[in-house]
Scaffold this motif. Structure first.
Motif, PDB file in Angstrom:
ATOM      1  N   LEU A   1      -2.925  -3.782  14.054  1.00 59.00           N
ATOM      2  CA  LEU A   1      -2.131  -5.585  13.648  1.00 59.00           C
ATOM      3  C   LEU A   1      -3.242  -5.327  12.654  1.00 59.00           C
ATOM      4  O   LEU A   1      -2.858  -6.508  11.653  1.00 59.00           O
ATOM      5  CB  LEU A   1      -2.185  -6.681  14.856  1.00 59.00           C
ATOM      6  N   ALA A   2      -4.904  -5.424  12.198  1.00 58.94           N
ATOM      7  CA  ALA A   2      -6.150  -5.721  11.240  1.00 58.94           C
ATOM      8  C   ALA A   2      -5.189  -4.884  10.151  1.00 58.94           C
ATOM      9  O   ALA A   2      -5.342  -5.300   9.342  1.00 58.94           O
ATOM     10  CB  ALA A   2      -7.453  -5.615  12.372  1.00 58.94           C
ATOM     11  N   SER A   3      -4.235  -4.056  10.070  1.00 60.25           N
ATOM     12  CA  SER A   3      -4.303  -3.131   8.916  1.00 60.25           C
ATOM     13  C   SER A   3      -2.956  -3.862   8.828  1.00 60.25           C
ATOM     14  O   SER A   3      -2.130  -2.819   7.161  1.00 60.25           O
ATOM     15  CB  SER A   3      -4.597  -1.630   9.159  1.00 60.25           C
ATOM     16  N   THR A   4      -2.029  -4.532   9.481  1.00 59.46           N
ATOM     17  CA  THR A   4      -0.910  -4.644   8.945  1.00 59.46           C
ATOM     18  C   THR A   4      -1.171  -6.242   8.210  1.00 59.46           C
ATOM     19  O   THR A   4      -1.258  -7.458   8.601  1.00 59.46           O
ATOM     20  CB  THR A   4       0.090  -4.971   9.802  1.00 59.46           C
ATOM     21  N   SER A   5      -0.137  -6.683   7.775  1.00 58.26           N
ATOM     22  CA  SER A   5      -0.312  -7.856   6.533  1.00 58.26           C
ATOM     23  C   SER A   5       0.656  -8.755   7.773  1.00 58.26           C
ATOM     24  O   SER A   5       1.280  -8.473   7.987  1.00 58.26           O
ATOM     25  CB  SER A   5       1.001  -8.222   5.207  1.00 58.26           C
TER      26      SER A   5
END
Length: 358
Positions: free
Chosen positions: A252-256
């Motif tokens: 999630l942290a790596s997904t816009s």
């Protein structure tokens, strides 16, 4: 085709027949409602005259009865005008003739279909003008034209793999990715795409080959959201819930925020708590069963089925030490009958209920 045409005509005839019957016998609701209103007004007037003493009860009853008869007679005759059957037949004939004419013009079996080469030429022009407007399966056909020229280029097969997977042909997508990897194993970096194609080809099952691909992807990019998502699902399946939470949160942290895959990752993260609770409840039940089996086998060590269930239960719990201890106790008891011990070990490896189907 003649049979199909005949069936269509018969269906059309049936529809028109139903319509004709409906129009013939359906009450004219507006006129009938008007007659009912007149009847109600007449009855109210009779009641008023009876209350005023202008008529007696017998006369009032007789007038109401005559009015009711008149209403029933009006209802019997208030129907919509009859539709002439000839009109329906004419409509069917015209419709059938038009359909047959169109079929003979553009759908006759004797006419040649549009050549694939012509369609491919049109698709190629579309792909060159606006690639995003071309469906993935069409793009595969366009790209295949260059196989003779570009078949030795790993990037070509990566594109084929990508569009094959997007089109739903995951098996061919997986093959294309593997072909690109085989051509250039040192530079291949589409590990998460390969793992996804393997997973989708296996109907969503994340097998060892897919896990290895996702792990390799994370070595190249620890924030690869696709690899983290699938590994998180695998970690939930094998009971490593804390690791799964970490995987999903990192994904999630790596997904816009506007990434279309984000809701799926969020749903999987929310489901971890539910899966963990269910797993804990199951392990609690199995632990209680293990305690009961151990007590039973202490008093009755000749229970071969009990030994098999005990060993299988330890496997489900992931308790290797407990399994080793129970296996040692079982073999010690059957030391003089090793064939029985071997049969128990074999049975403990079977799925629950498998012995019933054999």
């Amino acid at each position: 085709m003649i049979l199909l045409t005949l069936i269509c005509v018969l269906i059309s005839l049936a529809v028109v027949a139903v319509a004709v019957l409906w129009h013939r016998f359906a009450p004219a609701q507006g006129a009938l409602a008007h007659e009912k209103a007149l009847y109600a007004g007449f009855v109210a007037d009779v009641d008023r005259r009876l209350a005023a003493g202008d008529i007696d009860a017998d006369a009032a009853h007789e007038e109401k009865t005559e009015a009711a008869r008149a209403l029933l007679k009006a209802g019997d005759h208030l129907t919509t005008p009859t539709v002439k059957p000839a009109v329906g037949v004419a409509v069917i004939a015209i419709t059938a003739a038009l359909a047959f004419g169109v079929y003979m013009l553009i759908g006759h079996p004797g006419l040649a279909g549009q050549p694939f080469k012509d369609r491919l030429t049109r698709w190629t022009a579309m792909a060159q003008e606006d690639p995003d407007s071309v469906p993935p399966e069409v793009m595969v056909a366009v790209l295949r034209q260059g196989e003779a020229k570009n078949g030795g280029d790993p990037q070509y097969w990566l594109m084929i793999g990508r569009f094959q997977t997007w089109s739903g042909n995951t098996y061919e997508g997986m093959k294309a990715y593997k072909r690109a990897r085989a051509m250039s194993p040192q530079t291949f970096n589409e590990w998460s795409a390969l793992g996804e194609a393997i997973t989708l080809t296996a109907d969503g099952n994340i097998n060892a080959e897919a896990v290895a691909a996702f792990e390799q992807a994370l070595k190249l990019d620890p924030k690869d959201a696709r690899a983290l998502y699938y590994l998180g699902r695998h970690q939930v399946a094998i009971g490593r819930f804390d690791e799964a939470r970490t995987s999903f949160r990192t994904a999630l942290a790596s997904t816009s925020p506007d990434n279309p895959s984000r809701p799926a990752i969020e749903d999987e993260l929310k489901a971890v708590d539910v899966e963990e609770a269910a797993s804990t409840a199951m392990k609690t039940r199995i632990t209680g069963m293990v305690a009961g089996l151990e007590a039973s086998l202490t008093s009755d060590p000749e229970n071969a089925d009990g030994w098999a269930r005990l060993l299988r239960s330890y496997d489900v719990l992931g308790d290797a030490a407990g399994h080793a201890r129970a296996e040692a106790d079982m073999k010690a008891h059957y030391k003089a009958r090793p064939q029985v011990a071997d049969a128990i070990l074999a049975k403990s490896q079977q799925a629950v209920g498998a012995e019933v189907t054999q």
